[in-house]
Design a protein around this motif. Sequence first.
Motif, PDB file in Angstrom:
ATOM      1  N   ASN B 211       0.823  -1.342  -0.254  1.00 31.19           N
ATOM      2  CA  ASN B 211      -0.136   0.010  -0.016  1.00 31.19           C
ATOM      3  C   ASN B 211       0.987   1.042   0.041  1.00 31.19           C
ATOM      4  OD1 ASN B 211      -2.663  -1.117  -0.120  1.00 31.19           O
ATOM      5  ND2 ASN B 211      -2.885  -1.335   2.041  1.00 31.19           N
ATOM      6  N   TYR B 213       3.632   1.410  -1.116  1.00 37.81           N
ATOM      7  CA  TYR B 213       4.283   1.781  -2.600  1.00 37.81           C
ATOM      8  C   TYR B 213       3.580   2.374  -3.678  1.00 37.81           C
ATOM      9  CZ  TYR B 213       8.552  -1.071  -2.365  1.00 37.81           C
ATOM     10  OH  TYR B 213       9.681  -1.459  -1.935  1.00 37.81           O
ATOM     11  N   LEU B 214       1.996   2.436  -3.307  1.00 39.63           N
ATOM     12  CA  LEU B 214       0.984   3.170  -4.179  1.00 39.63           C
ATOM     13  C   LEU B 214       1.610   4.873  -4.273  1.00 39.63           C
ATOM     14  CD1 LEU B 214      -2.115   1.598  -2.945  1.00 39.63           C
ATOM     15  CD2 LEU B 214      -1.131   1.261  -5.207  1.00 39.63           C
ATOM     16  N   ASN B 268     -12.907  -1.485  -7.643  1.00 43.37           N
ATOM     17  CA  ASN B 268     -12.581  -0.153  -7.941  1.00 43.37           C
ATOM     18  C   ASN B 268     -11.574   0.375  -6.688  1.00 43.37           C
ATOM     19  OD1 ASN B 268     -12.429   2.430  -8.741  1.00 43.37           O
ATOM     20  ND2 ASN B 268     -14.598   2.883  -8.276  1.00 43.37           N
ATOM     21  N   THR B 269     -10.611  -0.345  -6.180  1.00 43.61           N
ATOM     22  CA  THR B 269     -10.035   0.104  -5.070  1.00 43.61           C
ATOM     23  C   THR B 269      -8.318  -0.388  -5.411  1.00 43.61           C
ATOM     24  OG1 THR B 269      -9.729  -0.238  -2.802  1.00 43.61           O
ATOM     25  CG2 THR B 269     -10.303  -2.311  -3.925  1.00 43.61           C
ATOM     26  N   THR B 270      -7.625   0.245  -4.561  1.00 43.69           N
ATOM     27  CA  THR B 270      -6.113   0.124  -4.794  1.00 43.69           C
ATOM     28  C   THR B 270      -5.740  -0.509  -3.610  1.00 43.69           C
ATOM     29  OG1 THR B 270      -5.670   2.429  -4.110  1.00 43.69           O
ATOM     30  CG2 THR B 270      -5.699   1.618  -6.401  1.00 43.69           C
ATOM     31  N   LYS B 273      -5.341  -4.903   1.052  1.00 42.33           N
ATOM     32  CA  LYS B 273      -5.894  -5.804   2.003  1.00 42.33           C
ATOM     33  C   LYS B 273      -7.428  -6.427   1.252  1.00 42.33           C
ATOM     34  CE  LYS B 273      -5.971  -2.668   5.430  1.00 42.33           C
ATOM     35  NZ  LYS B 273      -6.602  -2.046   6.618  1.00 42.33           N
ATOM     36  N   ILE B 328      -7.893   2.137 -14.446  1.00 40.28           N
ATOM     37  CA  ILE B 328      -7.803   2.357 -13.324  1.00 40.28           C
ATOM     38  C   ILE B 328      -6.350   1.742 -12.907  1.00 40.28           C
ATOM     39  CG2 ILE B 328      -8.680   2.160 -11.094  1.00 40.28           C
ATOM     40  CD1 ILE B 328     -11.545   2.255 -12.193  1.00 40.28           C
ATOM     41  N   PHE B 329      -5.737   2.413 -12.315  1.00 40.51           N
ATOM     42  CA  PHE B 329      -4.575   1.685 -11.774  1.00 40.51           C
ATOM     43  C   PHE B 329      -3.869   2.198 -10.506  1.00 40.51           C
ATOM     44  CE2 PHE B 329       0.293   1.144 -11.604  1.00 40.51           C
ATOM     45  CZ  PHE B 329       0.176  -0.233 -11.402  1.00 40.51           C
TER      46      PHE B 329
END
Lengths: 263, 329
Positions: B211, B213-214, B268-270, B273, B328-329
């Motif tokens: 997370n 690294y996002l 639709n999430t990054t 978890k 979406i990335f």
Amino acid sequence: MDITNPEKEHTILEIDDLTIGYENKKVYSAISFAVKKGECAAIVGVNGIGKSTLLRTIGHLQPALGGTIKIDGTVISQMSMNNLAKRLSLVLTESIASKNMTVKELIALGRQPYTNWMGSLGEMDIKKISEAISMLELNHLADTKCYELSDGQLQRVMIARALAQDTDIILLDEPTTHLDLFHKVQILKLLKSIAHQTKKTVLFTSHEIEMAIQLCDKILILEGDKNSFDEPCKLIENKAFERLFPLDTIHFDATTGTFRIQK
Amino acid sequence: MVVLCGCLILSISLGSVSISFTDTMKAIFGAETQNESLTYIIWNYRIPKALTAIMSGAGLALSGLLMQTLFRNPLAGPFVLGISSGASLGAAVLIMGLSLFSGILSASVVSNVSLALASSMGSFLVLFLVIGVATKIKDTMALLIIGLMFGSITAAVVSVLSYFTHAEKLQQYVYWTFGSLGDLSWGQLGILGVAIVFGVGISIFSVKPLNGYLLGENYAQSLGIHLKKSRFLIIMATGILAGSITAFAGPIAFIGLAVPHLTRQIFNTTDHKILVPAVLMYGSITLLLCDIVAQLPGQAEVLPINAITSIIGAPVVIWLLMRKRKMIF
């Protein structure tokens, strides 16, 4: 911290005889200055002088070539990564890798140094996040995805993230680039109020010297061979700003605190 | 979860020999079936195959997700570090290389077990080279290029080998590259299972750095994340997952690249978890579905799984991206 040390004029960040640069290229040497708790300070200087390198060195993103950086008396290279992350947060010029996060999710990442191995948010974390959101007036944007934000909004989100990290020091690298005049002023005023209200030390690099003179408590001028660090009005008295640019192009008007183009 | 179970049962009940649904259920739950051989087929062929599909799909999808996050690149997949090229080098050396030196010997040597062994040796050789490099260099993007270079080198060696080899050996190699989920014994399944559990475990342990690294590496570091350590763990997990799967099932393309995208679109999430368990699930479902199609229900022929994953999967991803109009990335 406040209880054990009620002294207001407490030095939080101390830079002593610092040499910065890369393995085979010294960028700047003999930098010394100290910033107190709750102060808002700017680092100014011409392009390529080493403002960002200095900020990145203080932020421990690159090693110092010599000298020491102390936070609250402790040398930063001796602090663990996680402890340092609790003392010092960053807002950089680079864009974030993934913008498919909501504003709230991004700000929540600022709590990483405090959360458990899974990164679950506790009560305290949620409180700090919502404080940061309301301090930067992002309530109406909390569930917006980051790719939908304007540059000015995104910058506020990044500052909120640093604020949620709840560190003594917030370092910002050119927080006002790409912004129009209004948003530049908005961001700088915000930084000042963050410093004064939350008693965090805010240190940022900037090309907005005229605004920094009006808003900052202290300014560090990097001139190449020497540097001056003082309150803006004292720097003006010492004619420090006049040496910043070649006199035949730009000259500094001490009475108004602005730069004039030589015609 | 329900979809996964549905696919699992569907996959087991469909195959070259047609077995009725009730017989399938009876065999699974240990009841008497009309025919002993049906039970045998189910327990020793179909269930291992379905389990291989589940584990491979989950593992490949997860390693794809890890690589995409680590390199912050939507084109990254489990094989960008040259792991599959390493595996194919191992397989190529075993199948084609040996025959160059002793034509008689190799015929007896090439079996499923030795093939798995050779390809896992190949992939781990490349993996250790990459990890060795990873601890030396600071720039993650340089690592990506180095991985691709390792891939090119091994691919070149394979080309040279195939140029000099006999036609039937070449065919045998090409068959290996098609990928196959079948032919795993329960023992091999156990080894694969341990590897997958290990890889998934490391990944779950790395959720927080992932997370981080996002935001990019500098921000991740400022949040107290050990870049080198977490990078090592992530590469290790990918290597174990992709390496062991490639060793047992051949280089199965596409799942690792596409499933993480599919999952991001759907959830639709990054947040890793959610993403980590989600890609595990979708990876298993996707590969199981592909396996069902590849078996051509009711027919004796089985299509190469590697072709099916792309033929079915690519249009789905294209459709999803067109529909959302936004990557979406």
